[in-house]
Design a protein around this motif. Structure first.
Motif, PDB file in Angstrom:
ATOM      1  N   SER A 145       8.691   5.235   6.049  1.00 41.63           N
ATOM      2  CA  SER A 145       8.435   4.296   4.769  1.00 41.63           C
ATOM      3  C   SER A 145       9.356   4.982   3.926  1.00 41.63           C
ATOM      4  O   SER A 145       9.597   3.925   3.068  1.00 41.63           O
ATOM      5  CB  SER A 145       6.999   4.078   4.590  1.00 41.63           C
ATOM      6  OG  SER A 145       6.632   5.684   4.299  1.00 41.63           O
ATOM      7  N   LYS A 146       9.495   6.178   3.621  1.00 42.76           N
ATOM      8  CA  LYS A 146      10.128   6.615   2.409  1.00 42.76           C
ATOM      9  C   LYS A 146      11.831   6.403   2.559  1.00 42.76           C
ATOM     10  O   LYS A 146      12.396   6.053   1.622  1.00 42.76           O
ATOM     11  CB  LYS A 146       9.967   8.243   2.325  1.00 42.76           C
ATOM     12  CG  LYS A 146       8.474   8.683   1.946  1.00 42.76           C
ATOM     13  CD  LYS A 146       8.400  10.085   1.861  1.00 42.76           C
ATOM     14  CE  LYS A 146       6.925  10.351   1.505  1.00 42.76           C
ATOM     15  NZ  LYS A 146       6.439  11.332   2.309  1.00 42.76           N
ATOM     16  N   TRP A 191       0.818  -1.166  -0.096  1.00 44.82           N
ATOM     17  CA  TRP A 191      -0.151   0.089  -0.148  1.00 44.82           C
ATOM     18  C   TRP A 191       0.933   1.268  -0.036  1.00 44.82           C
ATOM     19  O   TRP A 191       0.929   1.698   0.948  1.00 44.82           O
ATOM     20  CB  TRP A 191      -0.836  -0.062   1.153  1.00 44.82           C
ATOM     21  CG  TRP A 191      -1.974  -1.000   1.049  1.00 44.82           C
ATOM     22  CD1 TRP A 191      -2.019  -1.911   0.114  1.00 44.82           C
ATOM     23  CD2 TRP A 191      -2.992  -1.358   1.812  1.00 44.82           C
ATOM     24  NE1 TRP A 191      -3.298  -2.635   0.203  1.00 44.82           N
ATOM     25  CE2 TRP A 191      -3.810  -2.318   1.360  1.00 44.82           C
ATOM     26  CE3 TRP A 191      -3.427  -0.782   3.222  1.00 44.82           C
ATOM     27  CZ2 TRP A 191      -4.952  -2.941   2.261  1.00 44.82           C
ATOM     28  CZ3 TRP A 191      -4.537  -1.389   3.944  1.00 44.82           C
ATOM     29  CH2 TRP A 191      -5.323  -2.418   3.241  1.00 44.82           C
ATOM     30  N   SER A 192       1.267   1.559  -1.235  1.00 49.76           N
ATOM     31  CA  SER A 192       2.061   2.982  -1.267  1.00 49.76           C
ATOM     32  C   SER A 192       1.495   4.170  -0.854  1.00 49.76           C
ATOM     33  O   SER A 192       2.375   5.005  -0.354  1.00 49.76           O
ATOM     34  CB  SER A 192       2.822   2.991  -2.755  1.00 49.76           C
ATOM     35  OG  SER A 192       1.600   2.959  -3.491  1.00 49.76           O
ATOM     36  N   SER A 193       0.147   4.226  -0.868  1.00 48.80           N
ATOM     37  CA  SER A 193      -0.130   5.583  -0.353  1.00 48.80           C
ATOM     38  C   SER A 193      -0.501   5.611   1.092  1.00 48.80           C
ATOM     39  O   SER A 193      -0.112   6.717   1.604  1.00 48.80           O
ATOM     40  CB  SER A 193      -1.747   5.571  -0.963  1.00 48.80           C
ATOM     41  OG  SER A 193      -2.591   4.661  -0.534  1.00 48.80           O
ATOM     42  N   PHE A 194      -0.569   4.557   1.852  1.00 45.96           N
ATOM     43  CA  PHE A 194      -0.259   4.493   3.239  1.00 45.96           C
ATOM     44  C   PHE A 194       0.314   2.994   3.552  1.00 45.96           C
ATOM     45  O   PHE A 194      -0.291   2.054   3.859  1.00 45.96           O
ATOM     46  CB  PHE A 194      -1.872   4.493   3.768  1.00 45.96           C
ATOM     47  CG  PHE A 194      -1.791   4.516   5.456  1.00 45.96           C
ATOM     48  CD1 PHE A 194      -1.118   5.865   6.194  1.00 45.96           C
ATOM     49  CD2 PHE A 194      -2.009   3.575   6.205  1.00 45.96           C
ATOM     50  CE1 PHE A 194      -1.120   5.889   7.457  1.00 45.96           C
ATOM     51  CE2 PHE A 194      -2.057   3.623   7.598  1.00 45.96           C
ATOM     52  CZ  PHE A 194      -1.530   4.815   8.247  1.00 45.96           C
ATOM     53  N   PRO A 195       1.661   3.130   3.574  1.00 45.83           N
ATOM     54  CA  PRO A 195       2.280   1.676   3.859  1.00 45.83           C
ATOM     55  C   PRO A 195       2.086   1.245   5.120  1.00 45.83           C
ATOM     56  O   PRO A 195       2.315   2.005   5.889  1.00 45.83           O
ATOM     57  CB  PRO A 195       3.853   2.257   3.557  1.00 45.83           C
ATOM     58  CG  PRO A 195       3.994   3.836   3.226  1.00 45.83           C
ATOM     59  CD  PRO A 195       2.532   4.161   3.457  1.00 45.83           C
TER      60      PRO A 195
END
Length: 129
Positions: free
Chosen positions: A115-116, A91-95
């Motif tokens: 996460s980044k 879930w890249s939008s909210f890892p």
């Protein structure tokens, strides 16, 4: 994120900063659930508090050769990159979940850190296969 240069070589060890997003979402989200189903809401809240404690105490460090996991100042596990066959952040939008596969095992970790920076370190030190 903090980084320290190793005295024996010029590579950096990068320690990821903690992130409290998932624990806070669980604790705050459990409040209305408590009004509907008290036991379900309490379980979600307790899980959120457990993850909060983990976010405070667990640290991930990317070294030249391995991902090291520390609890406070104690090394609890080392995962050499040479044993990795794949990794993914869900879930890249909210890892929320970090998955990686070693030769003989699979690991899932909740995203309790930046996460980044995690993604940057993974792409640099262990490119996806």
């Amino acid at each position: 994120m903090t980084s320290a240069t190793s005295s024996s070589s010029s590579t950096q060890t990068i320690e990821l900063a903690p992130s409290y997003a998932i624990p806070l979402v669980l604790v705050v989200g459990s409040i209305p659930i408590v009004l509907l189903q008290i036991w379900v809401g309490l379980l979600i809240s307790l899980f959120g508090l457990f993850l909060m404690i983990q976010a405070v105490t667990i640290r991930l460090q990317f070294t030249e050769t391995a991902l090291d996991i520390y609890r406070s100042q104690t090394l609890i596990r080392r995962f050499p990159y040479k044993d990795w066959s794949n990794w993914r952040i869900f879930w890249s939008s909210f890892p929320i979940l970090f998955y990686f596969k070693e030769v003989n095992s699979i690991h899932f970790l909740p995203i309790l850190f930046d996460s980044k920076q995690l993604k940057l370190c993974l792409e640099e030190r262990c490119p996806q296969i």
